[in-house]
Design a protein around this motif. Sequence first.
Motif, short mmCIF file in Angstrom:
data_model
loop_
_atom_site.label_atom_id
_atom_site.label_comp_id
_atom_site.label_asym_id
_atom_site.label_seq_id
_atom_site.Cartn_x
_atom_site.Cartn_y
_atom_site.Cartn_z
N GLY A 1 28.70 -51.51 17.38
CA GLY A 1 28.32 -51.04 16.05
C GLY A 1 27.74 -52.17 15.21
N ALA B 1 30.94 -44.46 22.54
CA ALA B 1 31.77 -43.30 22.19
C ALA B 1 32.05 -42.47 23.44
CB ALA B 1 31.08 -42.47 21.12
N GLY B 2 31.03 -42.27 24.26
CA GLY B 2 31.20 -41.51 25.50
C GLY B 2 32.19 -42.17 26.43
N SER C 1 33.28 -51.37 24.06
CA SER C 1 32.33 -51.65 22.99
C SER C 1 31.49 -52.89 23.31
CB SER C 1 33.09 -51.85 21.67
OG SER C 1 32.22 -51.75 20.58
N GLU D 1 24.31 -53.07 16.56
CA GLU D 1 23.26 -52.14 16.14
C GLU D 1 22.91 -52.34 14.68
OE1 GLU D 1 23.81 -48.01 17.02
OE2 GLU D 1 23.61 -48.36 19.17
N TYR E 1 36.02 -48.15 18.84
CA TYR E 1 34.98 -48.07 19.88
C TYR E 1 33.68 -48.74 19.45
CZ TYR E 1 32.18 -44.49 17.59
OH TYR E 1 31.35 -43.83 16.71
N ASP E 2 33.40 -48.78 18.13
CA ASP E 2 32.12 -49.36 17.70
C ASP E 2 32.28 -50.79 17.17
OD1 ASP E 2 33.42 -48.82 15.37
OD2 ASP E 2 31.69 -48.02 14.32
N GLU F 1 24.64 -49.03 23.53
CA GLU F 1 24.46 -48.24 22.32
C GLU F 1 25.80 -47.68 21.86
OE1 GLU F 1 21.58 -45.13 23.06
OE2 GLU F 1 20.38 -46.62 24.13
N LYS F 2 25.84 -47.39 20.56
CA LYS F 2 27.07 -46.87 19.98
C LYS F 2 27.46 -45.54 20.62
CE LYS F 2 28.29 -46.28 15.25
NZ LYS F 2 27.93 -46.60 13.86
N SER F 3 26.46 -44.70 20.87
CA SER F 3 26.78 -43.38 21.41
C SER F 3 27.37 -43.50 22.82
CB SER F 3 25.53 -42.50 21.43
OG SER F 3 24.48 -43.17 22.09
N SER F 4 26.87 -44.45 23.61
CA SER F 4 27.43 -44.57 24.95
C SER F 4 28.83 -45.17 24.88
CB SER F 4 26.51 -45.40 25.86
OG SER F 4 26.29 -46.66 25.32
#
Lengths: 276, 303
Positions: A80, A175-176, A165, A83, A75-76, A170-173
Amino acid sequence: MNPVISIARKEFADGLRNRWLIAITLVFALLAVGIAWFGAAVSGQVGFTSIPATIASLASLATFLVPLIALLLAYDAIVGEDEAGTLLLLLTYPLGRGHILLGKFVGHGLILALAMLIGFGSAAVAIALLVEDVELALLASAFARFVLSSMLLGWIFLALAYVLSSAAKEKSSAAGLALGAWFVFVLVFDLALLGVLVIGQDSIPPALLPWLLLANPTDLYRLINLGGFGVTGENLGVLSLGAELPFGEGVLWGVLLIWAAGLLICAWRVFARRIV
Amino acid sequence: MNAFELAGVSKRYGAMTVLDTLDLTLAEGEVLGLFGHNGAGKTTTMKIILGLLAVSDGRVCVLGGTPDSTEVRRSLGYLPENVSFYPQLSGRETLHYFARLKGASPAQAEELLEQVGLAHAADRRVRTYSKGMRQRLGLAQALLGSPRLLLLDEPTVGLDPIATRDLYTLIDRLRRTGTSIVLCSHVLPGVEAHIDRAAILTNGRLEAIGSLAELRAAAGLPSTLRARGLVHGERRVAQWQAEGLVARSLGVDGVEVAACNGHKLALLRDLLDEESTRDIEIHEPTLEDLYRHYMQRSQERAP
């Protein structure tokens, strides 16, 4: 050296270094061995029952686990690196965005494939060695089909992870989004299909319903692994629709391949538009 | 062939103009200093040359090709601002990885590790590196494949004085071998001697460009002369002031006078004729003075 191979090598080395490979392999091995021996515990039996029953239980569990692991692994992949700042550097190198994506796909795909081969393979070997008078030819072909289709399922979700990805800021989104995608394909889709079956029987032509299974790679995967034995029964849920599909297993494999290729192309197009 | 040519390049995000019809060229073997406040468009300019950003308007030519072509990128080196790497890899692994991607030899990667002074820490993970060490690793990767055009964004940030001097020595050496270099910096003192031309960007516009001498002449900033040992210092200061020059006394026997366009040599002769003069210092306007001058000018023009 081809940049795709260089990037794939690095991703694979990362998988070894951060122990992802060994962790996934162990999970797959424990899962496979556990199900082979205790899968029938619900019905009061302990020990190996039969090859079709084992593969069926394995496939139902792998349907949840394989997409989740693939999404977690990848996912990153793009967001990732963005970032961390390394994507900016990579993009100034003499390689295209397609090279980066393909390199990551090969590296991650190899990690998944190897983990499945060793993890599930060791269960097959354990069964062959420990269970008396097991049909070796059937065992080999059933596990080969199971491992190959699991790989393909894993690769499809890797490609899906790259799409998310590449799109996420953002990485967190990312992941979501990955978690959401998992939820939709693994849980919601079948429930929705069941709902349509039960409630909206008249609104949709019944001939169309089996085709909806093609829209979900996890259903295709289960069809391949359950259908191979002509398993029928009341526990199949929406998969019983698959019996009405007017074509054989080959087409199911083909559709899985189309899924993988389609998602990869989609990831490439989304990535190409990303501004770094 | 020019290292790059930007002709009438603009970059807009919606209604916001980040770069406004920028014309900028860099000759082979030339070092260009790119200066400007935060948000002036320095990094945007670099990203356009690197092919990371598409222009809204104008024409970009880099090393005779389009900036996003693989061939062009092979002869291009870039050190981004706040460079970062994969924390889990060692310095050596990092540089060898990038060398493979650029088609540079492993031997060159080893050489560069030595050259930037990271050989002793090459097998440590980048996670443990200090800012300065990461910066040096960033410089090493930019030099992979012996680029013909080198773009350095804030290369001296995090470097100690000795490493900074090493960097400038390196830049001088690369310039002699025909490498074109763009040096983007906030740190003005010390850069002067190592750049051929300076470009000052403000709010996306090219405020001034030229060699330091040209910029000084264009800005009309005075050179400052300081002399010591004058017998009749006070009287001379009064005389200069009467002529309309900016002058003042310094301490017991010192004077300071600002020499504008063409006055400098006449004043110098004057001071040298004086027998009692012990010492004369000449302060040319520094890059920092020029920068401040052009910044003020652009602010005054702004509504």
